[in-house]
Every structure is written in structure tokens, then in C-alpha cells.
Design a protein around this motif. Structure first.
Motif, mmCIF file in Angstrom:
data_model
loop_
_atom_site.group_PDB
_atom_site.id
_atom_site.type_symbol
_atom_site.label_atom_id
_atom_site.label_comp_id
_atom_site.label_asym_id
_atom_site.label_seq_id
_atom_site.Cartn_x
_atom_site.Cartn_y
_atom_site.Cartn_z
ATOM 1 N N VAL A 166 0.890 -1.173 -0.121
ATOM 2 C CA VAL A 166 0.021 0.034 0.103
ATOM 3 C C VAL A 166 0.872 1.237 0.083
ATOM 4 N N SER A 167 0.208 2.269 -0.176
ATOM 5 C CA SER A 167 1.010 3.648 -0.263
ATOM 6 C C SER A 167 0.165 4.594 0.615
ATOM 7 N N ASN A 168 0.781 5.487 1.526
ATOM 8 C CA ASN A 168 0.110 6.470 2.055
ATOM 9 C C ASN A 168 -1.185 5.746 2.964
ATOM 10 N N PHE A 169 -1.214 4.728 3.471
ATOM 11 C CA PHE A 169 -2.043 4.086 4.184
ATOM 12 C C PHE A 169 -1.463 4.291 5.790
ATOM 13 N N ARG A 170 -2.336 4.501 6.851
ATOM 14 C CA ARG A 170 -2.357 4.726 8.131
ATOM 15 C C ARG A 170 -2.114 3.325 8.616
ATOM 16 N N PRO A 171 -1.513 2.935 9.789
ATOM 17 C CA PRO A 171 -1.699 1.615 10.326
ATOM 18 C C PRO A 171 -3.200 0.876 10.407
ATOM 19 N N TRP A 172 -4.379 1.728 10.712
ATOM 20 C CA TRP A 172 -5.586 1.155 10.785
ATOM 21 C C TRP A 172 -6.071 0.611 9.390
ATOM 22 N N ASP A 173 -5.625 1.448 8.299
ATOM 23 C CA ASP A 173 -6.002 1.018 7.018
ATOM 24 C C ASP A 173 -5.325 -0.201 6.754
ATOM 25 N N VAL A 174 -3.792 -0.164 7.185
ATOM 26 C CA VAL A 174 -3.237 -1.469 6.854
ATOM 27 C C VAL A 174 -3.920 -2.667 7.493
ATOM 28 N N GLU A 175 -3.989 -2.666 8.710
ATOM 29 C CA GLU A 175 -4.819 -3.778 9.251
ATOM 30 C C GLU A 175 -6.174 -4.225 8.619
ATOM 31 N N LEU A 176 -6.876 -3.092 8.319
ATOM 32 C CA LEU A 176 -8.339 -3.496 7.775
ATOM 33 C C LEU A 176 -7.928 -4.241 6.379
ATOM 34 N N LEU A 177 -7.258 -3.858 5.472
ATOM 35 C CA LEU A 177 -6.969 -4.437 4.264
ATOM 36 C C LEU A 177 -6.421 -5.907 4.231
ATOM 37 N N GLN A 178 -5.474 -5.883 5.364
ATOM 38 C CA GLN A 178 -4.483 -7.068 5.528
ATOM 39 C C GLN A 178 -5.594 -8.099 6.276
ATOM 40 N N SER A 179 -6.573 -7.951 6.995
ATOM 41 C CA SER A 179 -7.464 -8.780 7.518
ATOM 42 C C SER A 179 -8.423 -9.725 6.569
ATOM 43 N N ALA A 180 -8.384 -9.018 5.341
ATOM 44 C CA ALA A 180 -9.273 -9.482 4.286
ATOM 45 C C ALA A 180 -8.133 -10.341 3.352
ATOM 46 N N MET A 181 -6.865 -10.654 3.666
ATOM 47 C CA MET A 181 -5.861 -11.298 2.601
ATOM 48 C C MET A 181 -5.220 -12.163 3.037
ATOM 49 N N GLN A 182 -4.882 -13.211 2.189
ATOM 50 C CA GLN A 182 -3.916 -14.266 2.670
ATOM 51 C C GLN A 182 -2.683 -13.908 2.393
ATOM 52 N N SER A 183 -2.302 -13.244 1.033
ATOM 53 C CA SER A 183 -1.088 -12.755 1.076
ATOM 54 C C SER A 183 -0.557 -11.405 1.882
ATOM 55 N N PRO A 184 0.619 -11.450 2.125
ATOM 56 C CA PRO A 184 1.035 -10.350 3.133
ATOM 57 C C PRO A 184 1.051 -9.197 2.529
ATOM 58 N N LEU A 185 0.526 -7.828 2.941
ATOM 59 C CA LEU A 185 1.080 -6.557 2.410
ATOM 60 C C LEU A 185 2.569 -6.298 2.903
#
Length: 304
Positions: A166-185
């Protein structure tokens, strides 16, 4: 004091089987150069490779959606060149220019349809059949994290991208998207420099340091502001530059490299002379005291 970095040998693991150079060449201005010929683009890449800089940073929106095609000329002219570099690009911003000239307003789109279409356009324009890293360019207020996550996972599984971030994400944005993924961000590209030191204290760097994510730093020279003018900060930079026999840019880069989080400065210029000096920052080993002198000058006051 840390030792200077040998960027020819200092590689940063991004994902299984994928590593980046410690410094990254940012190509957001490549489409704005007065010379966009294949030979000139190749000269820029060769100047980077000569220093051990193998990672090239792009985005679909750069140059009003033309920059990827300008870079792609070099790979289409010499397909073997593709195996010598890592390609990073971004998607998710839709602006009324180029292929999106007819849209009503600038907005974000992180839908599965848009992400997949953007990747296909990037692959075509860059003249490659895979991307090493795809970043979602900005947090999207309308992002359906499950849909976006599934799209990124699908692209990794299909081999069209080797990793996602990702780019320009805050920690909570990262965690939200990562929660729906199998691949790591695998990374977050954020604005961080001596002109913007907030991430050192607002939790962003600490979040990624805990996750052991390398952080890509865009605008490490403050959009050029650190290279001009005179202030307490630039005077401190000049004093250190004189001591290390480098320029201000090298000090700005060394400041980021000194941090224990793995920060990858993304440096962009169209000047071949300046490209040849990108690695100078890796030759500077700032002491803890020197780092804090710069940090306090950037803050405008001593630390508490």
C-alpha cells in the motif's frame, strides 16, 4: 556509529524470493523530461544499475498516465533488461487526465474491476508480463476491504504481481485490508523526510517496525524543499555535508537510512548527473548525536 551501506550488496527482503535495492529510483517525473527517448531512459536505468540501484518505482497516474509507457520503451527495446530490475507500480487514483480524461472529478477506485484493469494496462505499457510489487496508491474511503483484498490475492496467485502493498495508508488502514487477505501486505510507501518527521513519533514507523515491514519513503528530499533556502535545518545539513564531503541530498538520505526501521528512500530526478549521485547517502554513517541534531533542527526544538 553504523557503518556506511554498500548498496551493491545491501538488499532488502520484500517477499519470498524477492528483494529490493536499499535505494529506489522514483520515476514520477520521467514523462515530464524534455527527452523521453528510449536511449535517454536507458541511460537513466544504467546510471542506477551502476550504483547497485535495481528497484524502479512507478505509478499508473504519473505523467498523466504516460510515465509507465515511457519506461516501457526500454524493456521493449531490450527484453533482457527486465530481469535486471524490480518494477514497482501503483493504482487506485482516477484523475481527469489521459485515459480517464472524461471523469467528472478526481477520485479513488479500489474495486476489483478497476485494480485488475489497471494491472493489465501497466503490464502492457511497461512491456512486461508481471510486476514485482503493486501498491494501492491511496486509502479509499469507499474501499470494500474484502473485495480489494481478494483482487490483490488473485493477482498474486495468477503471477501477475509477485507481491502487494500500500501507499499513504495509516496503520488502521493496513490492518483492515490485511484482515481480508491471505497474501501479506509487504510495504507501505509513505511521505517521510527531514521536512516531514511526523512518522517518527506518530506511530506509523513503530507500527511497521513491529510488523518488520520495510517502509518506502517518498519525497525523501521534501519535494526539493530541503535542497533550497536557508534555515537552522539546512545549516545543520550543510555542516554535516561538509564534514562527510557530500551534498545536502546525501545527508537527507543518510538520516532515513540511519533509522532501525528498514526505510527505502525513493529518489527521483531526470538529471543524469544527479542520478549518478543517488548512492552518496549510503556512504554517510551518522552517529546517534548527529542524527538527533538533524531531528531537533527539523522539529524546531530540542526533544523533551
Amino acid at each position: 556509529m553504523r557503518q556506511p551501506t554498500d548498496i551493491h550488496n545491501d538488499r532488502v527482503a520484500i517477499a519470498d524470493g524477492l528483494s529490493f535495492s536499499r535505494l529506489v529510483y522514483g520515476m514520477w517525473r520521467i514523462g515530464d523530461d524534455v527527452d523521453t527517448t528510449t536511449s535517454h531512459v536507458r541511460a537513466k536505468i544504467d546510471a542506477c544499475l551502476a550504483q547497485g540501484i535495481t528497484t524502479l518505482d512507478q505509478a499508473d497516474i504519473y505523467g498523466d498516465y504516460t510515465a509507465e509507457a515511457v519506461l516501457g520503451q526500454a524493456f521493449k527495446a531490450d527484453p533482457a533488461l527486465r530481469q535486471k530490475v524490480e518494477l514497482v507500480t501503483k493504482c487506485g487514483i482516477v484523475a481527469p487526465a489521459g485515459r480517464y480524461a472524461g471523469v467528472a472529478c478526481k477520485h479513488y477506485d479500489t474495486s476489483k474491476t478497476h485494480i485488475e484493469a489497471s494491472v493489465e494496462s501497466s503490464l502492457r505499457d511497461l512491456g512486461t508480463d508481471y510486476l514485482d510489487l503493486l501498491l494501492i496508491h491511496r486509502p479509499d474511503p469507499l474501499m470494500d476491504h474484502e473485495e480489494t483484498g481478494a483482487a490483490l490475492d488473485g493477482l498474486v496467485k495468477a503471477g501477475k504481481i509477485r507481491a502487494a502493498g500500500v501507499s499513504n495508508f495509516r496503520p488502521w488502514d493496513v490492518e483492515l485490508l490485511q484482515s481480508a487477505m491471505q497474501s501479506p501486505l509487504v510495504t507501505n510507501q509513505i511521505e517521510i523526510s527531514l521536512a516531514r518527521v511526523a512518522p517518527f513519533s506518530d506511530g506509523d514507523l513503530a507500527f511497521h517496525q513491529r510488523r518488520r515491514d520495510p517502509v518506502m519513503a517518498w519525497s525523501p528530499l521534501g519535494g526539493g524543499s530541503l535542497m533550497t533556502g536557508e534555515s537552522a535545518l539546512t545549516r545543520q545539513m550543510d555542516a554535516l555535508a561538509k564534514a562527510f564531503d557530500v551534498d545536502r541530498a546525501a545527508i537527507a538520505v543518510a538520516f532515513l537510512l540511519r533509522h532501525p526501521a528498514t526505510i527505502l528512500p525513493v529518489l527521483g530526478t531526470n538529471s543524469l548527473d544527479r542520478i549518478a549521485k543517488i548512492s552518496d547517502g549510503a556512504t554517510v554513517a551518522l552517529s546517534r548525536s548527529q542524527w538527533f541534531q538533524l531531528y531537533e533542527a527539523a522539529l524546531g526544538h530540542e526533544v523533551p
